[in-house]
Write an enzyme that holds these catalytic residues in place. Structure first.
Site, PDB file in Angstrom:
ATOM      1  N   GLY A   1       0.822  -1.199   0.000  1.00  0.00           N
ATOM      2  CA  GLY A   1       0.000   0.000   0.000  1.00  0.00           C
ATOM      3  C   GLY A   1       0.858   1.251   0.000  1.00  0.00           C
ATOM      4  O   GLY A   1       2.002   1.224   0.459  1.00  0.00           O
TER       5      GLY A   1
ATOM      6  N   GLN B   1       2.917   9.955   1.297  1.00  0.00           N
ATOM      7  CA  GLN B   1       4.265   9.377   1.362  1.00  0.00           C
ATOM      8  C   GLN B   1       5.152   9.784   0.191  1.00  0.00           C
ATOM      9  O   GLN B   1       6.364   9.644   0.258  1.00  0.00           O
ATOM     10  CB  GLN B   1       4.166   7.843   1.411  1.00  0.00           C
ATOM     11  CG  GLN B   1       3.562   7.329   2.696  1.00  0.00           C
ATOM     12  CD  GLN B   1       3.410   5.826   2.644  1.00  0.00           C
ATOM     13  OE1 GLN B   1       2.441   5.318   2.126  1.00  0.00           O
ATOM     14  NE2 GLN B   1       4.384   5.110   3.180  1.00  0.00           N
TER      15      GLN B   1
ATOM     16  N   CYS C   1       6.005  -0.064   7.428  1.00  0.00           N
ATOM     17  CA  CYS C   1       5.627   1.050   6.562  1.00  0.00           C
ATOM     18  C   CYS C   1       6.823   1.433   5.697  1.00  0.00           C
ATOM     19  O   CYS C   1       7.953   1.462   6.182  1.00  0.00           O
ATOM     20  CB  CYS C   1       5.224   2.232   7.441  1.00  0.00           C
ATOM     21  SG  CYS C   1       4.792   3.702   6.513  1.00  0.00           S
ATOM     22  N   LEU C   2       6.550   1.735   4.433  1.00  0.00           N
ATOM     23  CA  LEU C   2       7.644   2.122   3.532  1.00  0.00           C
ATOM     24  C   LEU C   2       8.316   3.421   3.987  1.00  0.00           C
ATOM     25  O   LEU C   2       9.463   3.675   3.637  1.00  0.00           O
ATOM     26  CB  LEU C   2       7.119   2.288   2.100  1.00  0.00           C
ATOM     27  CG  LEU C   2       6.620   1.001   1.426  1.00  0.00           C
ATOM     28  CD1 LEU C   2       5.987   1.316   0.081  1.00  0.00           C
ATOM     29  CD2 LEU C   2       7.756  -0.004   1.268  1.00  0.00           C
TER      30      LEU C   2
ATOM     31  N   HIS D   1      -4.320   1.759   7.713  1.00  0.00           N
ATOM     32  CA  HIS D   1      -2.951   2.293   7.758  1.00  0.00           C
ATOM     33  C   HIS D   1      -2.780   3.423   6.734  1.00  0.00           C
ATOM     34  O   HIS D   1      -2.251   4.488   7.054  1.00  0.00           O
ATOM     35  CB  HIS D   1      -1.976   1.133   7.489  1.00  0.00           C
ATOM     36  CG  HIS D   1      -0.530   1.516   7.449  1.00  0.00           C
ATOM     37  ND1 HIS D   1       0.402   1.020   8.350  1.00  0.00           N
ATOM     38  CD2 HIS D   1       0.167   2.330   6.615  1.00  0.00           C
ATOM     39  CE1 HIS D   1       1.593   1.529   8.059  1.00  0.00           C
ATOM     40  NE2 HIS D   1       1.484   2.319   7.006  1.00  0.00           N
ATOM     41  N   GLU D   2      -3.265   3.189   5.510  1.00  0.00           N
ATOM     42  CA  GLU D   2      -3.100   4.202   4.453  1.00  0.00           C
ATOM     43  C   GLU D   2      -3.994   5.417   4.693  1.00  0.00           C
ATOM     44  O   GLU D   2      -3.584   6.552   4.423  1.00  0.00           O
ATOM     45  CB  GLU D   2      -3.383   3.602   3.069  1.00  0.00           C
ATOM     46  CG  GLU D   2      -2.537   2.397   2.667  1.00  0.00           C
ATOM     47  CD  GLU D   2      -1.047   2.594   2.828  1.00  0.00           C
ATOM     48  OE1 GLU D   2      -0.565   3.739   2.810  1.00  0.00           O
ATOM     49  OE2 GLU D   2      -0.345   1.586   2.987  1.00  0.00           O
TER      50      GLU D   2
ATOM     51  N   HIS E   1      -2.277   7.731   6.946  1.00  0.00           N
ATOM     52  CA  HIS E   1      -1.253   8.542   6.268  1.00  0.00           C
ATOM     53  C   HIS E   1      -1.852   9.855   5.750  1.00  0.00           C
ATOM     54  O   HIS E   1      -1.225  10.902   5.837  1.00  0.00           O
ATOM     55  CB  HIS E   1      -0.658   7.788   5.076  1.00  0.00           C
ATOM     56  CG  HIS E   1       0.499   6.892   5.433  1.00  0.00           C
ATOM     57  ND1 HIS E   1       1.644   7.357   6.055  1.00  0.00           N
ATOM     58  CD2 HIS E   1       0.700   5.570   5.221  1.00  0.00           C
ATOM     59  CE1 HIS E   1       2.494   6.342   6.219  1.00  0.00           C
ATOM     60  NE2 HIS E   1       1.950   5.248   5.727  1.00  0.00           N
TER      61      HIS E   1
HETATM   62 NI    NI Z   1       2.767   3.320   5.638  1.00  0.00          NI
END
Ligand code: NI
Length: 171
Positions: free
Chosen positions: A46, A51, A91-92, A133-134, A137
């Site tokens: 995701g 991000q 998380c990225l 989660h997204e 963000h």
């Molecule tokens: Ni993330």
């Protein structure tokens, strides 16, 4: 399409509140393609526009094994949530960190797809975690914000060490 740069914690831009997408222009469609490419390349399941430093409510998700089931959520809205589950999340934007986070285990959302069509979606398990989660963000919330201050400061130390190691290789 392009691979976009992913902001890394503690970059303050990750704490920006995204605004609603008003029109799904060709620029937005290109951005969605680039976000998907960036997510697949990372690799991750995701990615939120926040991000990649675009502060509009756009999310791409693909939890399929073959990476051929892209879900695009524009202006997502949480309608209902039920239950509780705890998962180990990463998380990225917070590389190499995995921590337990409590989330609802069933959610119902509405969103627009890339053609501007409104739809509703019910999700549980991994997909529900991913969407929550997204969506966080887009509101400038990271999964590590749910952890204790002590745990977070340990993560900051770990990440700055990672950065030093990386710089050493680059130099
Ligand atoms: Ni993330």
């Amino acid at each position: 399409m392009a691979i976009l740069n992913i902001l890394k914690y503690p970059d303050p831009r990750l704490y920006t509140n995204a605004s609603e997408v008003k029109n799904i222009t060709s620029e937005i469609k290109t951005l969605i393609s680039s976000m998907a490419e960036t997510m697949y390349d990372a690799p991750g399941v995701g990615l939120a526009a926040t991000q990649v430093n675009i502060h509009q409510k756009i999310i791409v998700i693909d939890i399929s094994e073959d990476k051929n089931n892209l879900l695009v959520l524009i202006n997502p809205l949480l309608l209902e949530s039920k239950g509780e589950m705890i998962n180990q999340e990463g998380c990225l934007s917070v590389p190499e960190v995995f921590e337990k986070v409590k989330r609802a285990d069933w959610i119902k959302i509405s969103a627009l797809n890339e053609n501007g069509e409104k739809f509703e979606l019910e999700a549980k398990g991994l997909l529900a975690v991913c969407i929550q989660h997204e969506m966080d963000h887009l509101e400038g919330i990271l999964f590590i914000d749910y952890l204790s201050k002590l745990k977070r400061s340990m993560i900051v130390k770990k990440l700055s060490k990672q950065k030093k190691e990386l710089e050493r290789i680059v130099v």
